[in-house]
Design a protein around this motif. Structure first.
Motif, short mmCIF file in Angstrom:
data_model
loop_
_atom_site.label_atom_id
_atom_site.label_comp_id
_atom_site.label_asym_id
_atom_site.label_seq_id
_atom_site.Cartn_x
_atom_site.Cartn_y
_atom_site.Cartn_z
N ASP A 1 4.11 -0.14 -3.19
CA ASP A 1 3.39 0.12 -4.50
C ASP A 1 2.00 -0.54 -4.57
O ASP A 1 2.36 -1.73 -4.46
CB ASP A 1 4.32 -0.02 -5.50
CG ASP A 1 5.31 0.93 -5.48
OD1 ASP A 1 5.31 2.01 -4.89
OD2 ASP A 1 6.53 0.50 -6.11
N GLY A 2 1.14 0.03 -4.92
CA GLY A 2 -0.26 -0.68 -4.89
C GLY A 2 -1.13 -0.80 -3.75
O GLY A 2 -2.20 -1.04 -3.92
N SER A 3 -0.60 -0.45 -2.63
CA SER A 3 -1.31 -0.78 -1.32
C SER A 3 -2.37 0.41 -1.20
O SER A 3 -3.43 -0.04 -0.61
CB SER A 3 -0.57 -0.75 -0.17
OG SER A 3 0.14 0.63 0.05
N GLU A 4 -2.50 1.37 -2.08
CA GLU A 4 -3.59 2.22 -2.12
C GLU A 4 -5.10 1.56 -2.54
O GLU A 4 -6.03 2.03 -2.06
CB GLU A 4 -3.48 3.48 -2.75
CG GLU A 4 -3.14 3.25 -4.27
CD GLU A 4 -1.97 2.94 -4.96
OE1 GLU A 4 -1.57 2.73 -6.09
OE2 GLU A 4 -1.04 2.84 -4.03
N SER A 5 -4.83 0.45 -3.16
CA SER A 5 -5.92 -0.29 -3.74
C SER A 5 -6.94 -0.71 -2.43
O SER A 5 -8.09 -0.93 -2.36
CB SER A 5 -5.68 -1.57 -4.34
OG SER A 5 -4.67 -2.06 -3.85
N ALA A 6 -6.06 -1.01 -1.20
CA ALA A 6 -6.77 -1.49 0.05
C ALA A 6 -7.58 -0.47 0.44
O ALA A 6 -8.90 -0.42 1.16
CB ALA A 6 -5.80 -1.93 1.01
N ILE A 7 -7.13 1.01 0.52
CA ILE A 7 -8.09 1.94 0.59
C ILE A 7 -9.24 2.32 -0.22
O ILE A 7 -10.16 2.15 0.56
CB ILE A 7 -7.04 3.34 0.64
CG1 ILE A 7 -5.74 3.05 1.64
CG2 ILE A 7 -7.85 4.72 1.06
CD1 ILE A 7 -4.67 4.28 1.37
N ILE A 8 -9.08 2.34 -1.29
CA ILE A 8 -10.25 2.52 -2.06
C ILE A 8 -11.40 1.11 -2.06
O ILE A 8 -12.56 1.40 -2.05
CB ILE A 8 -10.05 2.74 -3.56
CG1 ILE A 8 -11.46 3.05 -4.36
CG2 ILE A 8 -9.45 1.48 -4.39
CD1 ILE A 8 -11.97 4.55 -3.92
N LYS A 9 -10.89 -0.02 -1.66
CA LYS A 9 -11.59 -1.08 -1.43
C LYS A 9 -12.66 -0.87 -0.17
O LYS A 9 -13.66 -1.16 -0.11
CB LYS A 9 -10.91 -2.27 -1.33
CG LYS A 9 -11.78 -3.43 -1.12
CD LYS A 9 -10.90 -4.91 -1.05
CE LYS A 9 -11.79 -5.91 -0.79
NZ LYS A 9 -10.94 -7.16 -0.21
N LYS A 10 -11.84 -0.42 0.79
CA LYS A 10 -12.69 -0.19 2.09
C LYS A 10 -13.46 0.95 1.76
O LYS A 10 -14.59 1.15 2.42
CB LYS A 10 -11.69 0.25 3.10
CG LYS A 10 -12.22 -0.02 4.53
CD LYS A 10 -12.93 -1.22 4.70
CE LYS A 10 -13.61 -1.43 6.19
NZ LYS A 10 -14.17 -2.66 6.57
N ILE A 11 -13.41 2.21 1.12
CA ILE A 11 -14.18 3.00 0.77
C ILE A 11 -15.41 2.93 0.05
O ILE A 11 -16.15 3.10 0.47
CB ILE A 11 -13.29 4.45 0.20
CG1 ILE A 11 -12.30 5.09 1.00
CG2 ILE A 11 -14.29 5.50 -0.42
CD1 ILE A 11 -11.11 5.90 0.30
N ARG A 12 -15.12 1.95 -0.98
CA ARG A 12 -16.39 1.50 -1.44
C ARG A 12 -17.25 0.46 -0.81
O ARG A 12 -18.35 0.64 -0.80
CB ARG A 12 -15.78 0.48 -2.76
CG ARG A 12 -15.25 1.33 -3.82
CD ARG A 12 -14.66 0.36 -4.99
NE ARG A 12 -14.14 1.17 -6.15
CZ ARG A 12 -13.00 0.99 -6.67
NH1 ARG A 12 -12.06 -0.08 -6.17
NH2 ARG A 12 -12.35 1.81 -7.41
N GLU A 13 -16.58 -0.13 0.16
CA GLU A 13 -17.64 -0.87 1.08
C GLU A 13 -18.44 0.12 1.99
O GLU A 13 -19.50 -0.34 2.19
CB GLU A 13 -16.81 -1.78 2.21
CG GLU A 13 -16.12 -3.13 1.41
CD GLU A 13 -15.11 -3.82 2.41
OE1 GLU A 13 -15.31 -3.55 3.68
OE2 GLU A 13 -14.13 -4.43 1.95
N VAL A 14 -17.80 0.99 2.41
CA VAL A 14 -18.61 1.75 3.38
C VAL A 14 -19.40 2.77 2.80
O VAL A 14 -20.28 3.33 3.42
CB VAL A 14 -17.90 2.79 4.42
CG1 VAL A 14 -16.71 1.56 5.47
CG2 VAL A 14 -16.70 3.64 3.97
N SER A 15 -19.17 3.01 1.52
CA SER A 15 -19.92 4.00 0.60
C SER A 15 -21.36 3.41 0.34
O SER A 15 -22.24 3.99 0.15
CB SER A 15 -19.48 4.35 -0.67
OG SER A 15 -18.22 5.16 -0.46
#
Length: 167
Positions: free
Chosen positions: A151-165
């Motif tokens: 639970d909550g590990s999806e935050s790592a996904i959006i963090k990486k998406i924000r970085e590459v965006s």
């Protein structure tokens, strides 16, 4: 061989190796089908120059479903913020593939969903357990991957998406 020629040769070898490493991060070419039976070549998966997520799952995998449900709750916000999209890849075997569309419809998932009944794409991506997520930047390079879900590990996904965006 002079030092100058040696350095040139070494640089040429390093350049070729570097290019080779970059190419290996590209998506492999595997023919899958979408939920309507239309063929899709995985090497052509893209998002108009914006990042996307590939999520391998199965209808019987409880952690997979928890992860996809958690992302579904924030998916519209993620899309508004970054333009990202999620492509869910079902590895359900052919005899269970008929369960995928009812699951997707009942959950109201707006993800693009592809079927990988023989796990050919999963295998070519090195997926050994599910759920397994890959973040792909707007140029088609894999920039992050993660196996498992808590639970909550999806935050790592959006963090990486924000970085590459931002690049």
């Amino acid at each position: 061989m002079t030092t100058k020629n040696y350095l040139r040769s070494l640089l040429a070898i390093l350049f070729v190796a570097f290019i080779g490493l970059g190419a290996s991060a590209q998506l492999p070419s595997v023919q899958l089908k979408n939920l309507n039976g239309k063929p899709v070549n995985t090497a052509k998966l893209s998002n108009d120059g914006k990042p996307f997520v590939i999520s391998f799952f199965a209808t019987w995998c409880k952690p997979c479903l928890r992860e996809l449900k958690a992302i579904a709750e924030v998916y519209p916000d993620w899309q508004d913020e970054t333009g990202m999209k999620l492509i869910a890849i079902s590895i359900d075997e052919a005899q269970n593939a008929s369960k995928v569309r009812p699951l997707v419809d009942s959950e109201g998932w707006e993800y693009e969903v592809l079927l990988d009944p023989n796990s050919d794409f999963a295998r070519s991506m090195g997926v050994q357990s599910i759920p397994h997520v890959f973040v792909v930047d707007g140029k088609g390079k894999i920039v992050y991957n993660h196996s498992g879900y808590s639970d909550g590990s999806e935050s790592a996904i959006i963090k990486k998406i924000r970085e590459v965006s931002k690049k």
